[in-house]
Structure formats: structure tokens, C-alpha cells
Design an enzyme around this catalytic site. Structure first.
Site, PDB file in Angstrom:
ATOM      1  N   ILE A 222     -30.338  65.422  54.170  1.00 20.92           N
ATOM      2  CA  ILE A 222     -29.286  64.891  55.089  1.00 20.92           C
ATOM      3  C   ILE A 222     -28.336  66.102  55.449  1.00 20.92           C
ATOM      4  O   ILE A 222     -28.341  67.158  54.824  1.00 20.92           O
ATOM      5  CB  ILE A 222     -28.735  63.645  54.125  1.00 20.92           C
ATOM      6  N   GLY A 223     -27.674  66.035  56.630  1.00 18.74           N
ATOM      7  CA  GLY A 223     -27.099  67.410  57.090  1.00 18.74           C
ATOM      8  C   GLY A 223     -27.165  67.513  58.530  1.00 18.74           C
ATOM      9  O   GLY A 223     -28.172  66.771  59.265  1.00 18.74           O
ATOM     10  N   ILE A 225     -28.684  70.172  59.715  1.00 22.78           N
ATOM     11  CA  ILE A 225     -30.055  70.743  60.001  1.00 22.78           C
ATOM     12  C   ILE A 225     -30.955  69.581  59.916  1.00 22.78           C
ATOM     13  O   ILE A 225     -31.833  69.393  60.891  1.00 22.78           O
ATOM     14  CB  ILE A 225     -30.533  72.042  59.154  1.00 22.78           C
ATOM     15  N   GLU A 244     -37.720  62.252  49.628  1.00 19.78           N
ATOM     16  CA  GLU A 244     -36.934  61.851  48.359  1.00 19.78           C
ATOM     17  C   GLU A 244     -36.011  60.893  48.860  1.00 19.78           C
ATOM     18  O   GLU A 244     -35.613  60.089  48.191  1.00 19.78           O
ATOM     19  CB  GLU A 244     -36.486  62.959  47.667  1.00 19.78           C
ATOM     20  N   GLY A 342     -35.291  68.078  44.508  1.00 18.71           N
ATOM     21  CA  GLY A 342     -36.603  67.841  44.578  1.00 18.71           C
ATOM     22  C   GLY A 342     -37.206  68.893  45.698  1.00 18.71           C
ATOM     23  O   GLY A 342     -38.447  68.723  45.896  1.00 18.71           O
TER      24      GLY A 342
END
Length: 634
Positions: A222-223, A225, A244, A342
Site C-alpha cells: 500500500i502507498g 509506489i 499478503e 512479509g
């Protein structure tokens, strides 16, 4: 009356509805687990704090928690001792920084083992679930991850029944008979809106997307990029997801059919995850969605299971990467910032996958642009999460560093190339202090901005996919291999004499090009093991006449596919943008195919002093603006 009803609703009860006390399940000095990510049972924790008379020194263990993390506040230090496997949120990060809390590094795939084998035995698991269905099953909803193992391992399971928790499919269910006490409390799930992409994340997303082939299975986070990567996968086909986590960026790709999981070789037809975090749109999307399944971390994050997906592409980030390829992801110097998570699970799984690609994607600098995140050596106190032996690709806004099979020296050159230009020279000087770099290798990479903000283009030629990009200093060995692939005839046509050797020094000089003055482009073919040069086109600038001389060489097996023509058209466009007056060429008279390429491009024959050669020229100023000829840009 309303206050009385509220207090009744917030009463901890057993399955029969009889009120119970926290002290019936938890004693001082016990260890409890707190639910993860977007499923933190905040009402349950608040109720424990409000009714914690005579309790103290309770160890809390958890991974990332999207919450205000009240248990980590200084005022509760006598009640709770915090132990986090993944650091997140202001209160937890501050508690660890101040020494009031602990950080325990562990792969997400192995945290369940700590519970199951009583390495960290759990006295109670505090979790959030959906209300039971008609069969008595509650869903762990948006966070199955290590919660599933905690539920199975803890002596007591204490649940917050939240009617707003989605019912997710997969191995996400717990029967009411497994719950020892519960609290009915509505709680809106935390929402993490899509991060606003900036130019840097956009470019990283574009470069990373070029490494993802149609039919691949992906893992993303998430984010900015990850969102940029997902944006530039919109034209891909038949992608799968084994990740994940997922966020909102997955939704539109699934609705459009880009992600359909048809070509997956493990959990075929399903998007499989351990948790999700995003907006209410995402929570509504996964609710009762039969195409998205949630499984425990020990299943999804198992490198063996990840590797069962052919063409597995794992995309992870980092705080810094050193010039040997070591990845720091959980700390900034001595300050622990996040966790192992992960990353290693998926990097290793992608390496083991048939056709897999482990990718580390990060901006080249910190937000203020003052510190390079590609570093000569790891910051003191920083810890390696992913070893130099695990990394295959590193991506920044300046390109893709391919580390597969590369020596330390070659890795350094690849990584310097994708560092911010203002740090490249100092990085090259730093690497000389510790690793052998030959004295003739003194040029840092330069860019070809005329190719666009993303300096690579994809072409389909002769039914095959190729990449057109600048030639880099790190291509020294690739160019050497390219040279030794040529026949005697090719060498004669290109160099006008039979060359028998391409030394490392010679190769280095040919790839160390000042691309702002001269130009060197190449076609490469990439698979999960790296790139191979298929063609090289150059021009050498002649300042006295504001012109450049052009030369080409094409791998014999790739001829008649249009590589020379495509390279030449790109060079003409760049020459026009640079306001050159002419392009010149000298071609052997018996090289009919190359003569035809130049003539088709508008070159005209001129006088030559050498009877064996034909001189050609093209007036750049008379050339019209060309349309893009590639079918997909990076």
C-alpha cells in the site's frame, strides 16, 4: 436510560449472555494478542483498560495495528508491556523509541509458529469478528493474517462482535464455540485513502510495470509506489494476485478483467490475501466476494506456496539499498521504524517461482532530496532485512537495476546508474575505497531525456517483445557478450576489419557514453534471469559541423525484424530535438540491407573517397515531426 443501555451493550459476556470479568480470563503477567491491521478491537481494549483493576504487567503482542494504540501510551505502562512484531502508529513507534516497548523481528510467515509451538504462548487473543451467521460462524473479516494462529493457540479467545466487519471468504471463520467471551460493539473500520501520487512514484510505477508480463501473479503493498504500479498495469492481461495484502488499487483492475487469476498455477481463479486495508469501498468490495479469499499468513506467506505461482512478481519497498544489493527495510539507523513483515517471504518465493521476479522499488532520495537512498554502505545501526543474495531488481525513478548474476562491481555500477544524478559521482568514488573498480571505469551514467521521463520503450518486432533503452556503463559485460556473438562477416561490415577481441577496457569505453553529447541506444530482450543485448545503434557528435555520424550492429538472429529501422527513427527524432543539422553514415557498398535501411529513412548518397564505402546524409532540419512507432512505452 440511554447511558444505562450503552453500558449494557458494552458489557463483556459469555456465550449465554452472562456478564463476566476480565479477571476470569487474564491475570497479571499474562501475554495477550491484539488483532491486526484494520481489525484492531479498540472497544475491547478500551473495556479492558476501564475494568483492569489489580491487573498489571500484561504483555501485548501484535503486528501492524491501524489504531490509536492506546495500550502503548505512557499512562498505561504499568498495565501493558508492548511487544510488536511490526512497528506502526505514533504511540507504538514512540514507545519503542523511548524504551517502553520492544520490537521482535520475525518473518510474518513464521510468527504463527511462535504461538503454536509455545515459544510465545498466548493466554488470550483479543480479536474483532463479524456477528455469527445462522450456523454459528463469525468471520475474521479483513484481517486473517496471524490472527488465525492466535485464535487457535490462545487459552482464551475474547472477541469484539462488530456488525460493520465484512464477512470474507477463505479460511477466515471462527465458530462461536471457540469464543470464550465477547463484547458487542459497532466500530467503523479505519480508512486509508489512496496516497496522492507524485512524479517520482509515477516513474517508479512505470518502470516496475515493465517488469510485469501478461499472465504474471503479483504481490503489492500500500502507498504511492504500489498505487502507481497498479495504475500502469491497466493495459496488462490475465494477471493474478497472491499477496499478503490488497488495497483499493486492486478493485478497478479486477472489475476491468485485468486481474482475473485465470493463468495462476496456485489458487487458480482466486485473488488470495491475508488482510486488506483501504477505504470503505474496499471493505464493501471484499464483503461476501467469492473471488477474493483470505488465508492465514503461514499459508499465503510461505515461500514454498508463493513459488507455486509461475511468473510470481513480488514488489516491495525499502528504506535504503547499498551498492552490493543489501536491503534495509525496518530501521533508519538505530531507530526501528517498521518491521521485517512479509518482504523476505515474498522475495524468496518469487526467486523460487518459475519465471519469478523479486523487485525492490524505492525513491532515489529522501523526501527533501538531500539524502541518497542508494548508499555506498548501510547507515550505522541499520539492519539488513533482505540479503544481497535475494535481490534481483531494484527500481527507482531513474530506472531498473538488474542484479541477477552480477558481481559486486557490476552491482555497484547498476545501482549507481539508478541513483539520483547528483549522488552518482560520490557513490562511484566511495565504491573505489572498498571494492575493486578498474581505473578506466571513470564515467558515471548520463540520461537521454529525449526518450521521455521513463527512458525505455517496449516494441513488438517479428512477434517478439523487446526493450529499447540507452546503453549504460553497467552494460560492459553485456556488450562484450554481444560482440562475441557476431560472425566474422558482421564484424567486417561494422568495423571494416576483422576484430578478434573486445577487452573489458574496450567494452567499458564503448558503454561509458556521454549521452548528452553522443548517443548510444540498444535493444534488449529480458526474461526473469536478466537482459541480453540484441542490437546497438549509436551516433557520434561532430561539433564542427553540428552533425553526428550513425552506426548500427544487429545480432544475426534478430535481423529482418526492423530493429535497425526502429533505432534509426528514434535517433532521428532525438537529433531533431537536439537541433542537429545532419546525420551522416558510412556503409560498405556490399552491405545492401543496411543501405536500404538508410535510404528508406530518407538518407541520400554522397561522394566517398573510399570505393568500398558509400557516404549517406540526412538533413535533419527538413524532417517532419515523427509519430511514436512503439506500441507500448514503459
Amino acid at each position: 436510560m440511554e447511558e444505562i443501555e450503552k453500558n449494557l451493550v458494552m458489557q463483556l459476556t459469555d456465550k449465554s449472555g452472562t456478564p463476566v470479568l476480565w479477571q476470569d480470563f487474564i491475570k497479571s503477567g499474562n501475554r495477550i494478542f491484539i488483532g491486526s491491521n484494520a481489525a484492531v478491537p479498540n472497544a475491547l481494549v478500551d473495556n479492558l483498560i476501564d475494568n483492569s483493576a489489580h491487573l498489571h504487567d500484561i504483555e501485548t503482542v501484535h503486528i501492524l495495528t491501524f489504531s490509536d494504540n492506546v495500550w502503548a501510551k505512557p499512562e498505561h505502562k504499568d498495565l501493558f508491556k508492548v511487544n510488536s512484531f511490526f512497528i506502526g502508529g505514533k504511540n507504538v513507534r514512540e514507545a519503542i523509541s523511548e524504551g517502553r516497548a520492544d520490537y521482535t523481528p520475525c518473518f510474518i510467515s513464521e510468527i504463527p509458529t511462535l504461538f503454536k509451538q509455545n515459544i510465545l504462548p498466548l493466554d488470550a487473543a483479543l480479536v474483532m469478528v463479524s456477528p455469527p451467521d445462522e450456523y454459528g460462524y463469525c468471520s475474521l473479516g479483513v484481517s486473517v493474517d496471524v490472527v488465525a494462529a492466535a485464535v487457535k493457540s490462545a487459552k482464551y479467545v475474547i472477541a469484539q462482535l462488530n456488525p460493520l466487519m465484512p464477512r470474507t471468504n477463505g479460511h477466515s471463520f471462527i465458530h462461536v464455540n471457540q469464543i470464550h467471551a465477547w463484547l458487542e460493539a459497532e466500530q467503523k473500520l479505519p480508512e486509508i485513502p489512496d496516497a496522492v501520487m507524485d512524479q517520482v512514484s509515477e516513474r517508479i510505477g512505470q518502470y516496475t510495470a515493465t517488469l510485469v508480463e501478461n499472465g504474471a501473479t503479483i504481490q503489492v503493498g500500500i502507498g504511492k509506489i504500489p498505487n502507481a504500479v497498479l495504475k500502469y498495469l491497466a493495459n496488462h492481461k490475465d494477471l493474478g494476485v497472491h499477496s499478503e495484502m490488497i488495497s483499493d488499487g486492486i478493485i478497478d483492475l479486477m472489475l476491468s478483467g485485468v486481474i482475473n487469476n485465470r493463468r495462476k498455477t496456485f489458487h487458480k481463479g482466486k485473488t488470495v490475501v491475508t488482510f486488506c486495508i483501504g477505504t470503505q469501498r474496499l471493505y464493501d468490495f471484499v464483503d461476501k466476494n467469492q473471488h477474493v479469499e483470505f488465508y492465514p499468513s503461514e499459508h499465503i506467506n510461505s515461500p514454498v506456496n508463493i513459488a507455486k505461482n509461475d511468473n510470481m512478481v513480488a514488489i516491495n519497498s525499502a528504506i535504503e539499498v547499498d551498492l552490493t544489493g543489501q536491503v534495509v527495510s525496518d530501521s533508519i539507523g538505530y531507530q526501528f521504524y517498521s518491521g521485517i513483515g512479509g518482504q523476505v517471504d515474498f522475495v524468496r518465493g518469487a526467486w523460487l517461482s518459475k519465471g519469478g521476479k523479486p523487485i525492490i522499488a524505492l525513491p532515489s532520495t529522501t523526501k527533501d532530496g538531500e539524502i541518497s537512498r542508494i548508499v555506498a554502505h548501510i547507515t550505522e545501526g541499520g539492519g539488513v532485512v533482505t540479503s544481497r543474495g535475494h535481490v534481483a531488481y531494484v527500481v527507482t525513478e531513474y530506472g531498473i537495476a538488474d542484479l541477477v548474476g552480477k558481481s559486486i562491481r557490476e552491482r555497484a555500477l547498476e545501482l549507481i546508474r539508478i541513483a539520483h544524478p547528483k549522488f552518482r559521482e560520490s557513490l562511484l568514488q566511495e565504491v573505489r575505497k572498498h571494492y575493486w573498480v578498474p581505473p578506466y571505469q571513470d564515467n558515471t551514467p548520463t540520461s537521454v531525456p529525449e526518450l521521455g521521463s521513463v527512458e525505455l520503450k517496449k516494441f513488438t518486432l517479428g512477434g517478439e517483445r523487446f526493450i529499447l533503452r540507452p546503453l549504460f556503463p553497467s552494460d560492459e559485460r553485456r556488450l562484450q557478450e554481444f560482440f562475441y556473438s557476431h560472425t566474422k562477416e558482421t564484424l567486417m561490415m561494422r568495423y571494416n576489419h576483422h576484430m578478434t577481441q573486445m577487452t573489458r577496457e574496450s567494452s567499458c569505453k564503448l558503454v561509458s557514453v556521454n549521452q548528452h553529447q553522443d548517443l548510444a541506444l540498444c535493444f534488449t530482450k529480458r526474461d526473469h534471469l536478466g537482459e541480453v543485448i540484441q542490437a546497438v545503434g549509436r551516433y557520434y557528435y561532430i561539433e564542427a559541423i553540428n552533425a553526428a555520424e550513425v552506426a548500427f550492429v544487429i545480432r544475426e538472429t534478430q535481423r529482418s525484424k526492423g530493429m535497425a529501422t526502429t533505432l534509426l527513427l528514434q535517433m532521428i527524432k532525438i537529433a531533431k530535438k537536439r537541433n542537429l543539422s545532419k546525420l551522416l553514415a558510412c556503409v560498405r557498398r556490399d552491405n545492401a540491407p543496411m543501405l536500404k535501411v538508410f535510404e528508406n529513412a530518407g538518407f541520400v548518397k554522397g561522394y566517398s573517397e573510399d570505393f568500398d564505402e558509400i557516404s549517406l546524409s540526412l538533413n535533419i532540419e527538413e524532417q517532419p515531426e515523427e509519430q511514436e512507432t512503439d506500441d507500448e512505452q514503459g
